[in-house]
Design an enzyme around this catalytic site. Structure first.
Site, PDB file in Angstrom:
ATOM      1  N   LYS A  13       0.831  -1.207   0.000  1.00 44.00           N
ATOM      2  CA  LYS A  13       0.000   0.000   0.000  1.00 44.00           C
ATOM      3  C   LYS A  13       0.869   1.263   0.000  1.00 44.00           C
ATOM      4  CE  LYS A  13      -2.046  -1.118   3.877  1.00 44.00           C
ATOM      5  NZ  LYS A  13      -1.283  -2.345   4.168  1.00 44.00           N
ATOM      6  N   ARG A  88      -9.790   0.491   8.553  1.00 43.90           N
ATOM      7  CA  ARG A  88      -9.372  -0.874   8.851  1.00 43.90           C
ATOM      8  C   ARG A  88     -10.445  -1.654   9.584  1.00 43.90           C
ATOM      9  NH1 ARG A  88      -3.337   0.220   8.854  1.00 43.90           N
ATOM     10  NH2 ARG A  88      -2.270  -1.656   9.489  1.00 43.90           N
ATOM     11  N   ARG A 127      11.683  -5.438   4.982  1.00 40.14           N
ATOM     12  CA  ARG A 127      11.419  -4.016   4.651  1.00 40.14           C
ATOM     13  C   ARG A 127      12.358  -3.071   5.404  1.00 40.14           C
ATOM     14  NH1 ARG A 127       5.396  -1.889   5.279  1.00 40.14           N
ATOM     15  NH2 ARG A 127       5.488  -2.806   7.359  1.00 40.14           N
ATOM     16  N   ARG A 161      11.092  -0.786  11.107  1.00 38.47           N
ATOM     17  CA  ARG A 161      10.036  -0.618  12.096  1.00 38.47           C
ATOM     18  C   ARG A 161      10.142  -1.677  13.186  1.00 38.47           C
ATOM     19  NH1 ARG A 161       4.649   0.078   8.594  1.00 38.47           N
ATOM     20  NH2 ARG A 161       3.844  -1.057  10.405  1.00 38.47           N
ATOM     21  N   ARG A 172      -0.598  -8.906  13.396  1.00 39.72           N
ATOM     22  CA  ARG A 172      -1.166  -7.903  12.482  1.00 39.72           C
ATOM     23  C   ARG A 172      -1.992  -8.598  11.403  1.00 39.72           C
ATOM     24  NH1 ARG A 172       4.342  -5.157  11.238  1.00 39.72           N
ATOM     25  NH2 ARG A 172       3.242  -3.911   9.690  1.00 39.72           N
TER      26      ARG A 172
END
Ligand code: ADP
Ligand code: AMP
Length: 216
Positions: A13, A88, A127, A161, A172
């Protein structure tokens, strides 16, 4: 044009939002980025959200709806925005519909980016982000052209992160499947939803979205 990018954590996203933002002069509104900024700044909202985010759970609807409601009023949103990571929950989607009516704005399209769970874990654990400009990278799938130097701003500091570890990613994903997947029905019922294959490489995902936008 106002649009939503819907999809599980790691679907791409943020990556697509940045590309679409540049291509169409739209503002990227990431509730995750806004909450992380609040945590770093130690604000009241940040203090409330910190533990929940670290556990990979969803922050309360009231907090995120409040953040988005204020942000949409800023002048830079008047020409269009991309919601990345919001809504969400169905309650957030209903609140957004109401907010848009009150603010005399409309939602043009919702893109659902579909990616298998096992691939998501690989995407998230690899990431990293430029600490200066926020450009996103991946150890395997999207390395900077020159190792250690950001393609966009030539920055040399990168960050990861705290919640991008396998254990938190699994929570998550559970939150996504239980609380966010119902939004596919919510938007599908009103014909605002378009699904794209997020398993393809970054540029191919972008092309699918661009084609769908020309058909609007
Ligand atoms: P999200 O914002 O949905 O959590 P990101 O855009 O941050 O996801 O993407 C997660 C990671 O996967 C990043 O490291 C990014 O570079 C990488 N990535 C994004 N899209 C793709 C893709 N289509 N193929 C391979 N890697 C991707
Ligand atoms: P993200 O950057 O989108 O992966 O979001 C990181 C974390 O921020 C999530 O795991 C949640 O704890 C919180 N968060 C972001 N957006 C929302 C939202 N719309 N509703 C609830 N929590 C959110």
């Amino acid at each position: 044009m106002n649009l939503i990018l819907l999809g599980p954590p790691g679907a791409g996203k943020g990556t697509q939002a940045r590309m679409l933002g540049e291509a169409h002069d739209l503002v990227q509104l990431s509730t995750g980025d806004m909450l992380r900024a609040a945590v770093d700044a130690g604000t009241k909202v940040g203090k409330q959200a910190k533990v929940t985010m670290e556990a990979g759970k969803l922050v309360s609807d009231d907090i995120v709806i409040g953040i988005i409601s204020e942000r949409i009023d800023e002048p830079d949103c008047s020409t269009g925005f991309i919601l990345d990571g919001f809504p969400r929950t169905v309650a957030q989607a209903e609140a957004l519909d109401e907010l848009l009516v009150q603010k005399n704005k409309k939602l043009d399209v919702v893109f659902e980016i579909r990616v298998d769970d096992e691939r998501l874990i690989k995407r998230i654990t690899g990431r990293f982000t430029c600490a200066n400009c926020g450009e996103g990278y991946h150890e395997e799938f999207r390395r900077p052209e020159q190792d250690g130097i950001c393609d966009k701003c030539s920055g040399t500091e990168f960050s990861r992160r705290k919640d991008d570890n396998e254990e938190t990613v699994r929570s998550r994903l559970t939150a996504y499947h239980t609380q966010t997947v119902p939004l596919i029905g919510y938007y599908g019922n009103s014909s605002r939803l378009k699904s794209v294959d997020g398993m393809l490489e970054i540029d191919s995902v972008f092309k699918q979205i661009e084609v769908a936008l020309t058909e609007l």
